[in-house]
Design a protein around this motif. Structure first.
Motif, mmCIF file in Angstrom:
data_model
loop_
_atom_site.group_PDB
_atom_site.id
_atom_site.type_symbol
_atom_site.label_atom_id
_atom_site.label_comp_id
_atom_site.label_asym_id
_atom_site.label_seq_id
_atom_site.Cartn_x
_atom_site.Cartn_y
_atom_site.Cartn_z
ATOM 1 N N ARG A 134 0.834 -1.201 0.000
ATOM 2 C CA ARG A 134 0.000 0.000 0.000
ATOM 3 C C ARG A 134 0.871 1.254 0.000
ATOM 4 N NH1 ARG A 134 -5.263 -1.809 1.299
ATOM 5 N NH2 ARG A 134 -5.264 -3.834 2.358
ATOM 6 N N HIS A 135 0.668 2.105 -1.020
ATOM 7 C CA HIS A 135 1.289 3.420 -1.107
ATOM 8 C C HIS A 135 0.179 4.462 -0.957
ATOM 9 C CE1 HIS A 135 4.627 1.147 -2.785
ATOM 10 N NE2 HIS A 135 3.894 0.777 -3.818
ATOM 11 N N ARG A 136 0.482 5.589 -0.285
ATOM 12 C CA ARG A 136 -0.572 6.577 -0.018
ATOM 13 C C ARG A 136 -0.120 7.999 -0.313
ATOM 14 N NH1 ARG A 136 -4.316 5.494 5.324
ATOM 15 N NH2 ARG A 136 -5.338 3.585 4.567
ATOM 16 N N LEU A 137 -1.029 8.752 -0.932
ATOM 17 C CA LEU A 137 -0.897 10.201 -1.074
ATOM 18 C C LEU A 137 -2.009 10.822 -0.234
ATOM 19 C CD1 LEU A 137 0.599 12.508 -2.691
ATOM 20 C CD2 LEU A 137 -1.386 12.443 -4.230
ATOM 21 N N VAL A 138 -1.651 11.668 0.751
ATOM 22 C CA VAL A 138 -2.635 12.171 1.714
ATOM 23 C C VAL A 138 -2.567 13.686 1.781
ATOM 24 C CG1 VAL A 138 -3.366 12.116 4.133
ATOM 25 C CG2 VAL A 138 -2.506 10.036 3.047
ATOM 26 N N ALA A 139 -3.758 14.314 1.766
ATOM 27 C CA ALA A 139 -3.884 15.762 1.874
ATOM 28 C C ALA A 139 -3.814 16.183 3.347
ATOM 29 C CB ALA A 139 -5.208 16.210 1.258
ATOM 30 N N PRO A 140 -3.639 17.491 3.619
ATOM 31 C CA PRO A 140 -3.539 17.955 5.014
ATOM 32 C C PRO A 140 -4.747 17.614 5.872
ATOM 33 C CG PRO A 140 -2.728 19.648 3.536
ATOM 34 C CD PRO A 140 -3.336 18.583 2.665
ATOM 35 N N ASP A 141 -5.933 17.481 5.262
ATOM 36 C CA ASP A 141 -7.123 17.181 6.057
ATOM 37 C C ASP A 141 -7.328 15.689 6.294
ATOM 38 O OD1 ASP A 141 -7.960 16.267 3.589
ATOM 39 O OD2 ASP A 141 -9.631 17.686 3.371
ATOM 40 N N GLY A 142 -6.372 14.852 5.847
ATOM 41 C CA GLY A 142 -6.458 13.414 6.093
ATOM 42 C C GLY A 142 -7.072 12.612 4.970
ATOM 43 N N ARG A 143 -7.715 13.289 4.015
ATOM 44 C CA ARG A 143 -8.226 12.569 2.851
ATOM 45 C C ARG A 143 -7.057 12.141 1.963
ATOM 46 N NH1 ARG A 143 -10.736 15.619 -0.790
ATOM 47 N NH2 ARG A 143 -9.481 17.395 -0.070
ATOM 48 N N GLY A 144 -7.249 11.048 1.225
ATOM 49 C CA GLY A 144 -6.136 10.628 0.391
ATOM 50 C C GLY A 144 -6.525 9.601 -0.651
ATOM 51 N N ALA A 145 -5.502 9.188 -1.417
ATOM 52 C CA ALA A 145 -5.626 8.126 -2.411
ATOM 53 C C ALA A 145 -4.637 7.036 -2.033
ATOM 54 C CB ALA A 145 -5.332 8.664 -3.805
ATOM 55 N N GLU A 146 -5.120 5.810 -1.939
ATOM 56 C CA GLU A 146 -4.254 4.670 -1.656
ATOM 57 C C GLU A 146 -4.122 3.817 -2.897
ATOM 58 O OE1 GLU A 146 -4.206 1.976 2.048
ATOM 59 O OE2 GLU A 146 -5.374 0.848 0.543
ATOM 60 N N LEU A 147 -2.889 3.587 -3.335
ATOM 61 C CA LEU A 147 -2.617 2.642 -4.409
ATOM 62 C C LEU A 147 -2.191 1.337 -3.748
ATOM 63 C CD1 LEU A 147 -0.739 3.303 -7.726
ATOM 64 C CD2 LEU A 147 -0.457 1.147 -6.469
ATOM 65 N N TRP A 148 -3.023 0.309 -3.887
ATOM 66 C CA TRP A 148 -2.712 -0.999 -3.323
ATOM 67 C C TRP A 148 -2.304 -1.946 -4.453
ATOM 68 C CZ3 TRP A 148 -5.471 -4.971 -5.355
ATOM 69 C CH2 TRP A 148 -6.719 -4.679 -5.921
ATOM 70 N N ALA A 149 -1.539 -2.957 -4.109
ATOM 71 C CA ALA A 149 -1.090 -3.907 -5.124
ATOM 72 C C ALA A 149 -0.761 -5.241 -4.475
ATOM 73 C CB ALA A 149 0.140 -3.366 -5.857
ATOM 74 N N GLU A 150 -0.913 -6.291 -5.240
ATOM 75 C CA GLU A 150 -0.471 -7.598 -4.762
ATOM 76 C C GLU A 150 1.048 -7.597 -4.608
ATOM 77 O OE1 GLU A 150 -4.017 -10.478 -6.459
ATOM 78 O OE2 GLU A 150 -2.205 -10.234 -7.687
ATOM 79 N N PRO A 151 1.588 -8.478 -3.740
ATOM 80 C CA PRO A 151 3.016 -8.435 -3.424
ATOM 81 C C PRO A 151 3.952 -8.638 -4.610
ATOM 82 C CG PRO A 151 1.846 -9.667 -1.736
ATOM 83 C CD PRO A 151 0.853 -9.399 -2.834
ATOM 84 N N VAL A 152 3.430 -9.156 -5.734
ATOM 85 C CA VAL A 152 4.283 -9.312 -6.917
ATOM 86 C C VAL A 152 4.765 -7.959 -7.437
ATOM 87 C CG1 VAL A 152 2.406 -9.295 -8.620
ATOM 88 C CG2 VAL A 152 4.515 -10.580 -9.100
ATOM 89 N N PHE A 153 4.054 -6.893 -7.093
ATOM 90 C CA PHE A 153 4.497 -5.538 -7.451
ATOM 91 C C PHE A 153 5.513 -5.067 -6.406
ATOM 92 C CE2 PHE A 153 0.451 -5.794 -9.725
ATOM 93 C CZ PHE A 153 0.775 -5.220 -10.943
ATOM 94 N N ARG A 154 6.724 -5.599 -6.490
ATOM 95 C CA ARG A 154 7.763 -5.362 -5.485
ATOM 96 C C ARG A 154 8.518 -4.069 -5.734
ATOM 97 N NH1 ARG A 154 11.955 -8.362 -5.028
ATOM 98 N NH2 ARG A 154 12.117 -7.986 -2.787
ATOM 99 N N TRP A 155 8.189 -3.350 -6.801
ATOM 100 C CA TRP A 155 8.925 -2.161 -7.200
ATOM 101 C C TRP A 155 7.966 -1.013 -7.457
ATOM 102 C CZ3 TRP A 155 14.222 -2.621 -7.222
ATOM 103 C CH2 TRP A 155 14.705 -3.929 -7.153
ATOM 104 N N VAL A 156 8.470 0.207 -7.280
ATOM 105 C CA VAL A 156 7.654 1.382 -7.569
ATOM 106 C C VAL A 156 8.583 2.507 -8.033
ATOM 107 C CG1 VAL A 156 7.696 2.249 -5.177
ATOM 108 C CG2 VAL A 156 5.813 2.892 -6.713
ATOM 109 N N GLN A 157 8.161 3.194 -9.078
ATOM 110 C CA GLN A 157 8.862 4.395 -9.548
ATOM 111 C C GLN A 157 8.003 5.597 -9.167
ATOM 112 O OE1 GLN A 157 11.753 4.125 -11.692
ATOM 113 N NE2 GLN A 157 12.023 6.268 -12.286
ATOM 114 N N VAL A 158 8.637 6.650 -8.675
ATOM 115 C CA VAL A 158 7.921 7.872 -8.310
ATOM 116 C C VAL A 158 8.489 9.016 -9.146
ATOM 117 C CG1 VAL A 158 7.274 9.455 -6.474
ATOM 118 C CG2 VAL A 158 7.545 7.015 -5.979
ATOM 119 N N PHE A 159 7.590 9.776 -9.768
ATOM 120 C CA PHE A 159 7.985 10.840 -10.689
ATOM 121 C C PHE A 159 7.134 12.069 -10.385
ATOM 122 C CE2 PHE A 159 7.590 12.350 -15.342
ATOM 123 C CZ PHE A 159 8.689 13.187 -15.230
ATOM 124 N N THR A 160 7.780 13.234 -10.243
ATOM 125 C CA THR A 160 7.062 14.461 -9.874
ATOM 126 C C THR A 160 7.298 15.559 -10.917
ATOM 127 O OG1 THR A 160 8.930 15.149 -8.491
ATOM 128 C CG2 THR A 160 7.113 13.981 -7.394
#
Length: 301
Positions: A226-252
């Motif tokens: 589980r990866h999470r992006l959360v706003a100051p008020d506590g609301r957010g978006a959770e990206l969940w994945a099965e454990p086979v997704f052992r890698w993640v790239q982050v780009f801003t």
């Protein structure tokens, strides 16, 4: 014709999503009118790889060169400025709908044998929405006469409604960082302490990332990454994945249309240049199927 082809729209309750015919990428996802991914503008190719499905490998292949079963392979250099092959073979293919309901759609395409790719692989992806959010299920099938490697990734840009990216905090389930030079692996994984930024939760203001992370794993007692992006008020978006997704790239990138700075959280089953390293590549025998799931759900305050 729109460069993304037809836009397939699905809905269940207050959840809405749209998927592109070209590339089978996620065009938008919202719940109760709140966007949890960056919606794509009309009439242009998805900017910055937005929503793309990355198969039969994600990320980059150095120089487009790799070796399979002792035979040198040379892929087209689809990242010409850097001289690499990037993000697989199906981003600009037309995908055929094979099943559709109000709340789900399945699309299918085949990566055929070609220069640099030895065996045909069929990829089918199902996008479905319900009261829990969005679920994406991908099945790859080796249609060829010999073994073939396979890796998978996706390129969603997370968002919490109209909250600026710089006001949000990002938390990754990664326990290690992968050093990169020119966006290719340059050394072994470097462990991240439990209280390290991004693993413990890092405000994104002033943080510029085009970085790869590995050893993504579920928390104790959980069965999903589980990866999470959360706003100051506590609301957010959770990206969940099965454990086979052992890698993640982050780009801003600073220039997502209509929203300014964005943040892509890209789940991957293998790291950059995996066709050369072999790290976490699946190997499919003739006729073998391989399936994996990930998704996005809203986080309430």
């Amino acid at each position: 014709m729109d460069p993304s082809g037809e836009h397939f729209r699905i809905a269940s309750g207050e959840a809405r999503a749209a998927v592109n015919e070209v590339g089978a990428g996620l065009r938008s996802f919202s719940v109760a009118g709140v966007d949890y991914t960056e919606p794509q503008p009309e009439g242009v190719r998805p900017p910055r790889g937005s929503g793309s499905l990355l198969a039969p490998w994600p990320n980059r292949v150095a120089g487009g060169r790799w070796t399979w079963q002792g035979k040198a392979q040379q892929l087209a250099l689809t990242e010409p400025d850097a001289g690499n092959a990037i993000h697989g073979l199906l981003r600009y293919a037309f995908w055929r709908p094979t099943d559709r309901t109000d709340a789900a759609i399945t699309l299918e395409a085949v990566a055929p044998p070609q220069n640099g790719w030895p065996q045909p692989v069929r990829v089918a992806v199902t996008y479905a929405v319900d009261e829990q959010g969005l679920t994406v299920t991908t099945t790859a099938t080796n249609l060829g006469s010999d073994d073939v490697p396979f890796g998978l990734g996706f390129h969603p840009y997370l968002r919490v409604g109209d909250t600026p990216t710089d006001d949000c905090t990002l938390t990754l389930a990664a326990r290690a960082a992968l050093p990169l030079a020119d966006q290719l692996p340059s050394g072994p994984l470097e462990p991240l302490a439990a209280d390290a930024p991004l693993r413990a939760g890092a405000p994104l203001k002033g943080v510029e990332l085009d970085s790869a992370f590995g050893d993504c794993a579920p928390a104790d007692g959980d069965d999903l990454v589980r990866h999470r992006l959360v706003a100051p008020d506590g609301r957010g978006a959770e990206l969940w994945a099965e454990p086979v997704f052992r890698w993640v790239q982050v780009f801003t990138p600073p220039d997502m249309p209509g929203h300014g700075r964005g943040v892509a959280v890209e789940p991957m089953t293998c790291p950059p240049d995996a066709l050369n390293s072999g790290t976490d590549l699946a190997v499919l025998a003739p006729g073998e199927e391989w399936t994996a799931r990930w998704g996005i759900r809203p986080v309430t305050a």
